[in-house]
Motif scaffolding. Sequence first.
Motif, PDB file in Angstrom:
ATOM      1  N   UNK A  65      -6.962   7.006   1.623  1.00 55.32           N
ATOM      2  CA  UNK A  65      -5.508   7.112   1.612  1.00 55.32           C
ATOM      3  C   UNK A  65      -5.052   8.568   1.586  1.00 55.32           C
ATOM      4  N   UNK A  66      -5.846   9.462   2.128  1.00 52.37           N
ATOM      5  CA  UNK A  66      -5.438  10.860   2.154  1.00 52.37           C
ATOM      6  C   UNK A  66      -4.248  11.086   3.077  1.00 52.37           C
ATOM      7  N   UNK A  67      -3.956  10.135   3.958  1.00 49.69           N
ATOM      8  CA  UNK A  67      -2.777  10.250   4.815  1.00 49.69           C
ATOM      9  C   UNK A  67      -1.495   9.917   4.043  1.00 49.69           C
ATOM     10  N   UNK A  68      -1.648   9.471   2.790  1.00 42.79           N
ATOM     11  CA  UNK A  68      -0.510   9.269   1.889  1.00 42.79           C
ATOM     12  C   UNK A  68      -0.715  10.172   0.677  1.00 42.79           C
ATOM     13  N   UNK A  69      -0.362  11.454   0.765  1.00 40.90           N
ATOM     14  CA  UNK A  69      -0.719  12.407  -0.295  1.00 40.90           C
ATOM     15  C   UNK A  69      -0.105  12.082  -1.651  1.00 40.90           C
ATOM     16  N   UNK A  70       1.077  11.467  -1.691  1.00 40.72           N
ATOM     17  CA  UNK A  70       1.725  11.196  -2.965  1.00 40.72           C
ATOM     18  C   UNK A  70       1.162   9.935  -3.624  1.00 40.72           C
ATOM     19  N   UNK A  71       1.148   8.839  -2.880  1.00 42.78           N
ATOM     20  CA  UNK A  71       0.692   7.557  -3.436  1.00 42.78           C
ATOM     21  C   UNK A  71      -0.797   7.320  -3.228  1.00 42.78           C
ATOM     22  N   UNK A  72      -1.457   8.210  -2.497  1.00 40.93           N
ATOM     23  CA  UNK A  72      -2.859   7.996  -2.170  1.00 40.93           C
ATOM     24  C   UNK A  72      -3.780   7.796  -3.354  1.00 40.93           C
ATOM     25  N   UNK A  73      -3.759   8.682  -4.365  1.00 37.77           N
ATOM     26  CA  UNK A  73      -4.668   8.506  -5.506  1.00 37.77           C
ATOM     27  C   UNK A  73      -4.462   7.190  -6.249  1.00 37.77           C
ATOM     28  N   UNK A 111      -6.844  14.751   9.401  1.00 38.54           N
ATOM     29  CA  UNK A 111      -5.974  13.623   9.057  1.00 38.54           C
ATOM     30  C   UNK A 111      -4.537  14.093   9.106  1.00 38.54           C
ATOM     31  N   UNK A 112      -3.677  13.298   9.727  1.00 37.79           N
ATOM     32  CA  UNK A 112      -2.255  13.593   9.787  1.00 37.79           C
ATOM     33  C   UNK A 112      -1.537  12.763   8.733  1.00 37.79           C
ATOM     34  N   UNK A 113      -0.740  13.422   7.904  1.00 36.32           N
ATOM     35  CA  UNK A 113      -0.012  12.716   6.854  1.00 36.32           C
ATOM     36  C   UNK A 113       0.929  11.673   7.462  1.00 36.32           C
ATOM     37  N   UNK A 114       0.955  10.506   6.825  1.00 38.25           N
ATOM     38  CA  UNK A 114       1.808   9.418   7.282  1.00 38.25           C
ATOM     39  C   UNK A 114       1.230   8.579   8.388  1.00 38.25           C
ATOM     40  N   UNK A 115       0.016   8.873   8.834  1.00 34.49           N
ATOM     41  CA  UNK A 115      -0.589   8.140   9.948  1.00 34.49           C
ATOM     42  C   UNK A 115      -1.954   7.614   9.526  1.00 34.49           C
ATOM     43  N   UNK A 116      -2.136   6.293   9.382  1.00 31.06           N
ATOM     44  CA  UNK A 116      -3.447   5.740   8.990  1.00 31.06           C
ATOM     45  C   UNK A 116      -4.458   5.849  10.127  1.00 31.06           C
TER      46      UNK A 116
END
Length: 500
Positions: free
Chosen positions: A327-335, A278-283
């Motif tokens: 939502x692992x591609x959004x590490x900050x807001x994902x949880x 998974x690439x961060x910032x990319x759904x």
Amino acid sequence: MMGAPRALVQRVHAGAGGVFGALLFVILLTGAWSMAHEELRTWFRGPAALAPGPALPLGQWLDIARARGLALGELRIRLPDSAHPAVELCASPKDCALVLDPATGRELAPVSAADIPFNLHKSLFLGFPGRVLVSLLGVVLLLLIVAGSALHSGRLRDLKRLRRDRGARVLAHDLHSLIGCWAGPWLVLFGVTGALSGLGALGTLGLAGQAFPGAPQQAFMQLLGAPPQVDPQATAAPALDLDWLLRNDAAAHPGFVAQSIALHRWGEPQAWLEVAGIQQGLPSTAVFERHTYRGDDGLPLGNSSASGRSFWLQAFIAVQPLHFADYRWLPQAGPLLRALHFSMALAAAGLVLSGLYLWLERRRVRPGAGWQVLLRLVVGGCGGLLVASAVLLCAGALVSLGLLPRHGLGWWFWGGWGASLLLACVLPPRRQPLPLLLAVAGVAYLAAGTLHLGASLSHQNLAVWPVDLVLSLGGASALWAARRLVFSTRSARIADANAY
């Protein structure tokens, strides 16, 4: 002039909800389970299943795979992470039956019982036709959302009104409006992504033959990317350090989280491998985010990604992570988004259930055969699903404590659901066992959460404590609902007796 269209919309909303409501509840409730599928698989294994310590080097996994009879020519290694702490060795993308402890290499017991609600949501155990049927229910959900929005008054007081002292019917009406107002955007997301999940795959299969007559696989090759062309090397026995390759891949692609390594033609002169993740910032998903390397020296061969593709193709790729709350591609807001997504899925199931209750209550004065069938279906099917999942989880907690055998764990689910349906069919309409089913589900959920949490504390392993918290809160809510339903039913019977 405006009365006729509104009456038509109301009939469509009530009719579609009455016909498809019970099945929608099953899909939405099991959909909430599916969002936490990986965590629940870890939960079912128990807090003592995995040994503490660092994971074995990737090279040792190849030796373990060879010792277990897996061919290295086409092998996929699924790497452990926080949601899925085990290692899986897969002979193919759909055959990952070998699950191992990453610290010791010990084979872990299967947890197929955790897959029952997941497969129920995905395809109703009907294969690809079932997947299309579930997607059509997403279209029905969208129709209900549009009709319900048109019928809504739009008054601001509906955003906070929940009258608890006016009886069960008024409470259900306010709850239905409240959930519909606050969860509207998420309901649209569920409906759109659910519809596209199966219907998009059906459309791709149908159009592939038209776009590439005689060779429909070419369409999927263009979608996923063709395998790289590897020049034959002098050696046919790659001795590449896979851990070194992963470190180099992480340095070359910042923000990329590797999830699996797939070996291709391993042991041949044209060996190559791919790192997917998974690439961060990319759904997107690991199906589309891949980096390929040569098998002998680890030189890069190319990358495949959703980035840079057309807007509509990127939107189609984003359907899967958005539908299953990945939502692992959004590490900050994902949880936070994942927790909100899960809560909205449970709220959507409550929306459907409250709507079914209102439909049945409006027709209770003159109940016909259809009313009685739907009543039993709602009580036995919807209430029975709560009982089935609660009993399955409670049995799983007892298995983790060593009080029940792991074999045959899935029968607790089917037995609980079947017994609930049978009880609802046998009892008359005025004696339906909904309070009993809610009480059984509440006790089982509470027992599952507290027992597993106690075992986790004793083993100092709180990796899946949110699951225990949700189960405990769900059990308390079910017991509250059962108590409230008993009191409201008793009051209604007293009122009917006084009327005579």
